[in-house]
Design a protein around this motif. Sequence first.
Motif, PDB file in Angstrom:
ATOM      1  N   GLY A   1      34.685  38.647  37.400  1.00 45.73           N
ATOM      2  CA  GLY A   1      34.904  39.648  36.345  1.00 45.73           C
ATOM      3  C   GLY A   1      34.795  39.091  34.929  1.00 45.73           C
ATOM      4  O   GLY A   1      34.634  39.847  33.976  1.00 45.73           O
ATOM      5  N   GLY A   2      34.936  37.759  34.811  1.00 44.75           N
ATOM      6  CA  GLY A   2      34.749  37.110  33.518  1.00 44.75           C
ATOM      7  C   GLY A   2      35.715  37.579  32.434  1.00 44.75           C
ATOM      8  O   GLY A   2      36.843  37.991  32.716  1.00 44.75           O
TER       9      GLY A   2
ATOM     10  N   HIS B   1      43.793  36.820  45.086  1.00 48.42           N
ATOM     11  CA  HIS B   1      42.911  35.659  44.932  1.00 48.42           C
ATOM     12  C   HIS B   1      41.834  36.018  43.913  1.00 48.42           C
ATOM     13  O   HIS B   1      41.931  37.046  43.254  1.00 48.42           O
ATOM     14  CB  HIS B   1      42.312  35.229  46.266  1.00 48.42           C
ATOM     15  CG  HIS B   1      41.762  36.348  47.107  1.00 48.42           C
ATOM     16  ND1 HIS B   1      40.598  37.007  46.792  1.00 48.42           N
ATOM     17  CD2 HIS B   1      42.227  36.932  48.229  1.00 48.42           C
ATOM     18  CE1 HIS B   1      40.374  37.933  47.706  1.00 48.42           C
ATOM     19  NE2 HIS B   1      41.354  37.919  48.591  1.00 48.42           N
TER      20      HIS B   1
ATOM     21  N   THR C   1      37.345  35.917  43.013  1.00 48.28           N
ATOM     22  CA  THR C   1      36.097  36.082  43.771  1.00 48.28           C
ATOM     23  C   THR C   1      35.627  34.740  44.357  1.00 48.28           C
ATOM     24  O   THR C   1      34.862  34.744  45.319  1.00 48.28           O
ATOM     25  CB  THR C   1      34.994  36.724  42.906  1.00 48.28           C
ATOM     26  OG1 THR C   1      34.931  36.039  41.648  1.00 48.28           O
ATOM     27  CG2 THR C   1      35.298  38.185  42.651  1.00 48.28           C
TER      28      THR C   1
ATOM     29  N   GLY D   1      41.192  43.447  37.743  1.00 49.66           N
ATOM     30  CA  GLY D   1      40.213  42.352  37.872  1.00 49.66           C
ATOM     31  C   GLY D   1      39.184  42.654  38.942  1.00 49.66           C
ATOM     32  O   GLY D   1      37.978  42.421  38.757  1.00 49.66           O
TER      33      GLY D   1
ATOM     34  N   THR E   1      37.881  41.773  46.619  1.00 49.95           N
ATOM     35  CA  THR E   1      38.200  42.553  47.819  1.00 49.95           C
ATOM     36  C   THR E   1      39.631  43.058  47.798  1.00 49.95           C
ATOM     37  O   THR E   1      39.867  44.248  47.927  1.00 49.95           O
ATOM     38  CB  THR E   1      37.982  41.709  49.087  1.00 49.95           C
ATOM     39  OG1 THR E   1      38.708  40.487  48.960  1.00 49.95           O
ATOM     40  CG2 THR E   1      36.501  41.440  49.305  1.00 49.95           C
ATOM     41  N   GLU E   2      40.597  42.155  47.625  1.00 48.48           N
ATOM     42  CA  GLU E   2      41.999  42.580  47.635  1.00 48.48           C
ATOM     43  C   GLU E   2      42.799  41.691  46.689  1.00 48.48           C
ATOM     44  O   GLU E   2      42.337  40.596  46.332  1.00 48.48           O
ATOM     45  CB  GLU E   2      42.567  42.493  49.050  1.00 48.48           C
ATOM     46  CG  GLU E   2      42.455  41.109  49.641  1.00 48.48           C
ATOM     47  CD  GLU E   2      42.775  41.093  51.131  1.00 48.48           C
ATOM     48  OE1 GLU E   2      43.890  40.685  51.457  1.00 48.48           O
ATOM     49  OE2 GLU E   2      41.906  41.518  51.915  1.00 48.48           O
TER      50      GLU E   2
ATOM     51  N   ASP F   1      45.757  42.641  39.342  1.00 51.49           N
ATOM     52  CA  ASP F   1      44.703  42.143  40.236  1.00 51.49           C
ATOM     53  C   ASP F   1      43.655  43.238  40.463  1.00 51.49           C
ATOM     54  O   ASP F   1      42.447  42.962  40.495  1.00 51.49           O
ATOM     55  CB  ASP F   1      45.302  41.727  41.586  1.00 51.49           C
ATOM     56  CG  ASP F   1      45.932  40.327  41.558  1.00 51.49           C
ATOM     57  OD1 ASP F   1      45.644  39.564  40.620  1.00 51.49           O
ATOM     58  OD2 ASP F   1      46.686  40.002  42.488  1.00 51.49           O
TER      59      ASP F   1
ATOM     60  N   GLY G   1      30.437  33.049  38.563  1.00 46.65           N
ATOM     61  CA  GLY G   1      31.523  33.385  37.650  1.00 46.65           C
ATOM     62  C   GLY G   1      31.107  34.545  36.742  1.00 46.65           C
ATOM     63  O   GLY G   1      29.955  34.624  36.323  1.00 46.65           O
ATOM     64  N   GLY G   2      32.052  35.429  36.464  1.00 48.96           N
ATOM     65  CA  GLY G   2      31.758  36.542  35.556  1.00 48.96           C
ATOM     66  C   GLY G   2      31.395  36.029  34.173  1.00 48.96           C
ATOM     67  O   GLY G   2      30.604  36.639  33.448  1.00 48.96           O
TER      68      GLY G   2
ATOM     69  N   GLY H   1      44.425  36.926  36.764  1.00 44.31           N
ATOM     70  CA  GLY H   1      43.608  36.548  35.616  1.00 44.31           C
ATOM     71  C   GLY H   1      43.644  35.074  35.270  1.00 44.31           C
ATOM     72  O   GLY H   1      43.011  34.632  34.318  1.00 44.31           O
TER      73      GLY H   1
ATOM     74  N   ARG I   1      39.558  39.474  32.229  1.00 41.02           N
ATOM     75  CA  ARG I   1      40.734  38.840  31.620  1.00 41.02           C
ATOM     76  C   ARG I   1      41.292  39.700  30.491  1.00 41.02           C
ATOM     77  O   ARG I   1      42.507  39.810  30.328  1.00 41.02           O
ATOM     78  CB  ARG I   1      40.386  37.435  31.119  1.00 41.02           C
ATOM     79  CG  ARG I   1      40.330  36.407  32.246  1.00 41.02           C
ATOM     80  CD  ARG I   1      40.269  34.992  31.726  1.00 41.02           C
ATOM     81  NE  ARG I   1      39.013  34.708  31.039  1.00 41.02           N
ATOM     82  CZ  ARG I   1      37.849  34.471  31.652  1.00 41.02           C
ATOM     83  NH1 ARG I   1      37.789  34.476  32.981  1.00 41.02           N
ATOM     84  NH2 ARG I   1      36.752  34.228  30.976  1.00 41.02           N
TER      85      ARG I   1
END
Length: 235
Positions: A53-54, A127, A129, A78, A123-124, A75, A17-18, A189, A58
């Motif tokens: 990204g943590g 969703h 990570t 993020g 990636t896209e 997205d 997790g970020g 987010g 956000r």
Amino acid sequence: MPERVEPASAPVVLSMGGSVLVTGEGDERYLPELATLLRRLSPNFPLVVTAGGGRVARDYIRLGRAMGLTETELDELGIDVSRLNARLLASVIGPPCPAHPAGSLAEAVRDAHRSRIIVLGGTEPGHTTDGVAGLLAERLRAQRLVNATRVPGLFERDPRKDPSARRIDRLDYAGFRRMVDAAVSGTAGQQFVFDRLGLEALTRAHIPLRIVEGRDLPNLERALRGEAFIGTEIR
Ligand code: UTP
């Protein structure tokens, strides 16, 4: 072209997790210790690490939403922050980890077949990570996926809001799916302990998920090695 390394055993996927990686508190000590642990474990099994990204992600998403950006653009903000965190962790790990995180699942699969440790971010759109980690675990036939968060496992309710909430030590995929469905709507987010798409991939592939507090490195090591650990196991 780097030499192809045949994995001695199936990979272990770690979703960092970020909000564990870059907290603003003690990161300069934590990141090298985490990197040392991952380098030390990588001869035993290949490691595929996703970085979230943590709080920074956000914050950007909140700001972008106030500016009227689309869900896809949010997205993408993020994703960019998670890639920045992946880049930082990859650089701290150093060789054998490629310094440039893969930008897609296909690139990550290719990198995972060449290096004993890889780190990537999002990636896209659509969703988190954790979703990337679940999809990669399925594609790579991983032994397990370890999700490193700020709380020591899955709780009945958010333990930061309700300190009386109890930890759930073991749960099946269907029980966890009900908790994810109740908590997650899918907007950019949004935060829950795991991602629906990632859970679907793990369920299809019968890959166990372990949820642990990521700053407790001895416990994280036990979870990665498949030993007894403190946290939640979903299978
Ligand atoms: P994170 O993976 O950081 O989500 O992605 P998180 O659940 O908040 O994780 P922590 O707090 O870091 O543990 C942040 C946002 O980036 C977008 C989504 O909007 C997600 O909510 N994102 C990320 C994507 O759209 N695609 C990705 O592959 C990754």
